[in-house]
Every structure is written in C-alpha cells, then in structure tokens.
Write a protein that holds these residues in place. Structure first.
Motif, mmCIF file in Angstrom:
data_model
loop_
_atom_site.group_PDB
_atom_site.id
_atom_site.type_symbol
_atom_site.label_atom_id
_atom_site.label_comp_id
_atom_site.label_asym_id
_atom_site.label_seq_id
_atom_site.Cartn_x
_atom_site.Cartn_y
_atom_site.Cartn_z
ATOM 1 N N SER A 63 26.571 41.520 61.879
ATOM 2 C CA SER A 63 26.320 41.154 60.476
ATOM 3 C C SER A 63 24.842 41.164 60.121
ATOM 4 O O SER A 63 23.970 41.302 60.981
ATOM 5 N N MET A 82 33.278 39.756 55.946
ATOM 6 C CA MET A 82 33.881 39.246 54.710
ATOM 7 C C MET A 82 35.333 39.704 54.591
ATOM 8 O O MET A 82 35.870 39.872 53.508
ATOM 9 N N ARG A 100 37.866 33.800 54.617
ATOM 10 C CA ARG A 100 36.753 34.758 54.609
ATOM 11 C C ARG A 100 37.016 35.950 55.552
ATOM 12 O O ARG A 100 36.647 37.076 55.278
HETATM 13 S S1 SF4 Z 1 29.541 41.218 54.125
HETATM 14 FE FE1 SF4 Z 1 27.674 40.363 53.248
HETATM 15 S S2 SF4 Z 1 27.178 38.707 54.622
HETATM 16 FE FE2 SF4 Z 1 28.566 40.027 55.747
HETATM 17 S S3 SF4 Z 1 27.305 41.489 56.853
HETATM 18 FE FE3 SF4 Z 1 27.801 42.417 54.914
HETATM 19 S S4 SF4 Z 1 26.074 41.921 53.577
HETATM 20 FE FE4 SF4 Z 1 26.023 40.504 55.309
#
Ligand code: SF4
Lengths: 164, 420
Positions: B299, B364, B388
């Motif tokens: 991430s 996410m 999430r």
């Molecule tokens: S979804 Fe958002 S929080 Fe997760 S790695 Fe991608 S940019 Fe970062």
C-alpha cells in the motif's frame, strides 16, 4: 431552501466506505451509487428512503476517503441535506462543491432521533424538530463558500464567475 | 505574528504575505493528482467547465486502484483516463507496468512533489507528500476538475497541531508505530480541520520511509495535511529527484499552534490498530492471542523498499504459517525492481508469500485478497473500516511491516521477537 422530511439517524465516524463501499466504485452513475448507499450498516436505507428524507449523523461524518461518490450517493438518494455533530473535512468540501447542504450543529444532534420530522432552512441553517419542538441553529458557511453553495456547486460557480 | 510551515506554503501560493487560521484563500497549484476511480468523474466535471487543462505538466493521472483491471467496468473507467491523458497530452500519465505504481509511492519517487510545493489530489492520502516538506491534501472530484481547468483551489487555512517528537527511536519501531500511537492518543477526529506539523529532535530519527508512512495517515486523525520539516535527509532525498524549482519552509520561532502533542519515541512499542478504526491502537504486548488468516504487506502507507526490507529480514528462512495467506505488494515498479535485486522477493516467495505487481489491490477491497465473513487480516495499509477489505464481518488489524511479517509466520498477531 426550505425542506421538510423524516430522519434516518446514524452514529459517530460514519466513513465513506460505509456510505458507498469500494466494491461499487466501478461506476459513478448517481442512481447506481444511490442503490448501494449505506448497505453495509443499513440495508433498508437504499430500499426505503423517500425523496426529501433527511440524514443525521454524529461526530466526524464522512471520514475516510475523498470519494465524491459518497455525497453523490446520498444526494441521489433524494436526501436534500445532511445534519451532523461535525463533518470530516474532505466530505464537507465535497458536499459544498456538489451542492449538497451540510449543517453542523455539534452535540445538539443528540436531540434528533430516527424517524423525527425536521423542517430545515438550509440557507439560514435553522432546523426545527417538529416531533420534539426543539430548534437548532447550524454554524453558518464562511464567506465565499456561501456563494459556491448558492450557485449550486463549484462547477456552476466557476462557469458563472470564470475563476475562483 | 509568526507562521508555521503550512501557513507559509499557503500564503506563498495565495500570493499574500501572511495567512491565519480560518482565513479563506485561493491558491495556485503545483501538482494535481487523480486515480482510476476519481479521474473519470472529474473528467466529466472538467468537460463542463469547457477549457483545456491549465498545465499538462502539472497533472498526474495514476491508474492504480483497480489495476491491472479487474473487470470490464473498471477497464472502461481506466480507458477513459488513458484517452483523456492522450487527448490533453498529459505528461505524467502512468500506465500499468511501465514505470507505474501506487500514486503516493510514485509521485515522491519520481520527484513530482517537493519541498514548499502545493499539491491537491483526488485521493485522501495525498497528504503523504508532507513527508517532503510540501503542503498536500485530498479533495473530491469537483475540486479536482476545477483544479485541472484553472490551476487553482480554495482553502480554509487550518489551525495546526504541533507534534513534538523526542527521544531515540528503538530499533524495532518504525513509522507505523509512531502514527498509530498518535492517532490512538488524539482520536480519529483529533485533528479535524487541522494540520499536523511534526517537530523536535525525534524527526531526525525517522527515515524518509517512516515520514511517508506518518504523513500518509494524517487523514486518519481527520487532519487536512501532515508536514515534516526540511532537514539533511529530506535534502538527500529530493536533490536530483525534484526537477521543478522548490523552496523549503521552516516554521517561525513564534509560529502559532492550537496545541502541542508530545511523543517520546524511546517509549514506543510495536502497536496494532484493532477493527474498525485506525485509532483503536493497542500495544501488541497487551492483546493476547488473535489468530489471523491473511497478511497484506504493501500500500501507499508501507509499500516502499524499506518496508519490504523490514519484512524480508523477518521472513528470511521462515515459512508463512499454513493457515495464513501472505500477500506482498511492492508500491511501484522501481520498488519491485530494487526488491528483486536485493533478494527480498525471493525471500518472500520461498517463505510462501504471494507477490503481486504494484497495485492498491485489497487495501480498499478492490481485488487481490478480499476477505470473507469471519476472516481476520493483519495489514500494513491505513484503514480498517468495516468492510474495507471485503465482507462487513471481516476484520482488519493495522500494523507495520515488522508486526505483519511476524504475524504471517506465527499465524497470530505477534512481534518479531516472538519469531524463533
Ligand atoms: S487504496 Fe488508497 S490507501 Fe490503499 S494503497 Fe491505494 S491509494 Fe493507498
């Protein structure tokens, strides 16, 4: 704008993943987003919400991601205004920018319950709880942010004025 | 009256000598960012404004969330971004493979954000770039559309919280422990409408990777931005990398802060944030036995080379627990290559981890490791909201790469010292 409607009541820290889960972000069609709004904490909302119903939350409403899909999903559900103790910053500006009024009333929000009927003057920030008889006053929008809201959102504002 | 770092950058970009908290200003933008989820609706709004982009070199478009595309709908979304980038001749469009990666890993890596610069991004973790002494904040698609068209955005100047870092950082502590501890102290709305300004002798103890991790999660405390001072490490990082002219900012001696929070680095221990809020921080030593089924290492928070190095050092010579799926996702192609050269990827594969191409993946709940009901995951990502990473009845525990790697081996939440 003057609106009257029944309250859908939610708690503190309602995050944008709850308002519209990421698995539905493969579309940005407002009606499609509305059909999944709040599903992860309230399956009845998307099915039963009536145009004109109001959403009321606690502290830090709309925290989390910057996805404008979240206020859009709420607006497209027919909800004309969201009331909360406080809003997360990005959600707040997104609401203003898309023309969804957001009223912040602090702890007074505790006096609003699910199913109450409210009458709201979104411009003046006056909220009357017709069920309990209480009246609340929201913090006013600052300066030219009011003009953005009055224009119906940032895009309309830019088209009218040419620049910020 | 003196100004803090955030105020100085905002004033400079508003073209006025000084600003104060609460003031509404319009600022010029140095960089405008969007991804495959936020760019498509922003492009639609942008078209309503009806003019070309303000500067094709100051816009970055990064398809990273649902890429390599997971289904036909997301393929269509990404194609609309690609077409727009071609049509507007956007210089910084990062195609899957090539030299791409997760937006907040690659923008600093490629020197597109730097000290004193002002960036908006249609992604809440845009605040990551405070690590290199810039002002950077997340916005929605409408702000983004207007930013792409006009090169400007409106801001309310935030009040600042000074986060004073003191003491020497123990060896087994990294940036994730610092930021999860801070959010645990002040709460997920502890910095609502405010900026987090890091200060103190402890800053020098933190690597750039630590600082990226910390600034990345300013939003998880409700912050508008998080910003680090410019020091020798920042200089070494940005020199030769950032091509645009930049001017670092330092706080004035009499800068104003709404309050000060102090963290003694020496007193930190490895922590984990329990479901379903990043502020549910607990010391790993205090939690008892919690079995897990998945570990995610990657991430924009912890997908950098240093993070993979920490995880690889722990996993080397060990096996991922038979009941655990361990998924490792380098944050960019460059991180991938460097991790390959350093032997980390070999270590991961030999340990039984699944190594992915750079993507946001499961962070996410997009793809590449979605959880079903009742499953628990230790993740180096930044959010553990309900649902999430998949099912609403799954659980995400946030931790640094050290705790994630140790947990992968032991099949329960653990610190590296517990690994034989
Ligand atoms: S979804 Fe958002 S929080 Fe997760 S790695 Fe991608 S940019 Fe970062």
């Amino acid at each position: 704008m003057e609106v009257k409607g029944k309250v859908w009541r939610y708690g503190d820290n309602i995050d944008t993943d709850v308002i519209i889960p990421a698995r539905y972000l493969n579309s940005f069609d407002p009606a499609e987003l509305a059909s999944h709004c709040m599903v992860d904490i309230d399956e009845t909302f998307a099915q039963k919400v009536q145009p004109g119903d109001l959403m009321v939350g606690g502290k830090n409403f709309g925290c989390g991601s910057s996805r404008e899909h979240a206020p859009i999903a709420i607006k497209a559900s027919g909800v004309p205004v969201v009331i909360a103790a406080s809003f997360a910053r990005i959600f707040y500006r997104n609401g203003i920018n898309i023309g969804l009024p957001l009223l912040e009333i602090g702890d007074a929000v505790e006096k609003i319950n699910a199913g109450d009927v409210l009458q709201v003057d979104t411009t003046a920030g006056i909220i009357k709880n017709l069920t309990t008889g209480d009246t609340f006053k929201a913090h006013p929008l600052p300066g030219f942010v009011q003009d953005i809201a009055r224009a119906g959102g940032l895009i309309h504002y830019i088209k009218e004025k040419g620049s910020l | 009256m003196g100004m803090n770092m955030t105020e100085k950058i905002l004033a400079r970009h508003a073209g006025i000598p000084s600003v104060e908290p609460g003031q509404l200003i319009t600022c010029k933008l140095d960089m405008v960012l969007a991804n495959d989820i936020t760019a498509p609706p922003a492009i639609k709004e942008f078209e309503k404004v009806g003019r070309p982009v303000f500067d094709r070199t100051k816009i970055a478009l990064v398809p990273d969330h649902f890429t390599p595309n997971k289904d036909m709908k997301t393929a269509a979304l990404t194609k609309s971004v690609r077409d727009f980038a071609k049509q507007q001749r956007i210089v910084n469009y990062f195609e899957v493979g090539h030299d791409a990666g997760i937006e907040h890993v690659i923008l600093p890596e490629k020197g597109l954000v730097g000290p004193g610069m002002l960036t908006i991004g249609a992604d809440s973790h845009t605040c990551t770039y405070g690590a290199v002494n810039g002002f950077a904040t997340g916005v929605g698609t409408t702000d983004l559309a207007v930013g792409m068209a006009t090169g400007e955005a409106w801001f309310k100047v935030p009040a600042a919280i000074k986060v004073e870092l003191t003491g020497r950082k123990p060896k087994n502590i990294n940036g994730k422990d610092v930021i999860l501890t801070l959010i645990g102290m002040i709460g997920v709305d502890g910095a609502l409408y405010q900026s987090l300004e890091f200060a103190g002798d402890g800053v020098a103890e933190l690597s750039m990777a630590d600082r990226f991790t910390i600034a990345n999660m300013a939003i998880e405390a409700g912050g508008k931005n998080g910003i680090f001072p410019f020091d020798a490490q920042t200089k070494a990082y940005v020199e030769g990398r950032v091509q645009a002219p930049y001017e670092p900012v330092a706080p004035d001696a009499d800068a104003q802060y709404a309050r000060t929070v102090t963290i003694d680095l020496a007193a930190l221990t490895p922590v984990v944030a329990f479901p379903h809020l990043p502020g549910n921080t607990k010391r790993v030593a205090d939690i008892g036995r919690i079995d897990i089924q998945q570990v995610v290492i990657g991430s924009c928070t912890n997908g950098r080379l240093e993070d993979l190095a920490i995880a690889a050092a722990i996993l080397k010579g060990h096996k991922v627990h038979p009941d655990v799926r361990c998924i490792v996702i380098p944050g960019s192609q460059q991180v991938y290559l460097e991790a390959l050269a350093a032997g980390y990827l070999k270590t991961f594969v030999e340990a039984g981890a699944a190594v992915s191409t750079p993507t946001c993946g499961p962070c996410m709940g997009g793809h590449m490791g979605i959880l079903t009901a009742g499953e628990r995951c230790v993740s180096t990502t930044n959010r553990n909201f309900r649902g999430r990473m998949g099912h609403v009845d799954s659980e995400v525990y946030l931790a640094g790469p050290h705790v994630a790697a140790a947990s992968a081996i032991l099949g329960r939440i653990a610190v590296p010292e517990e690994v034989e």
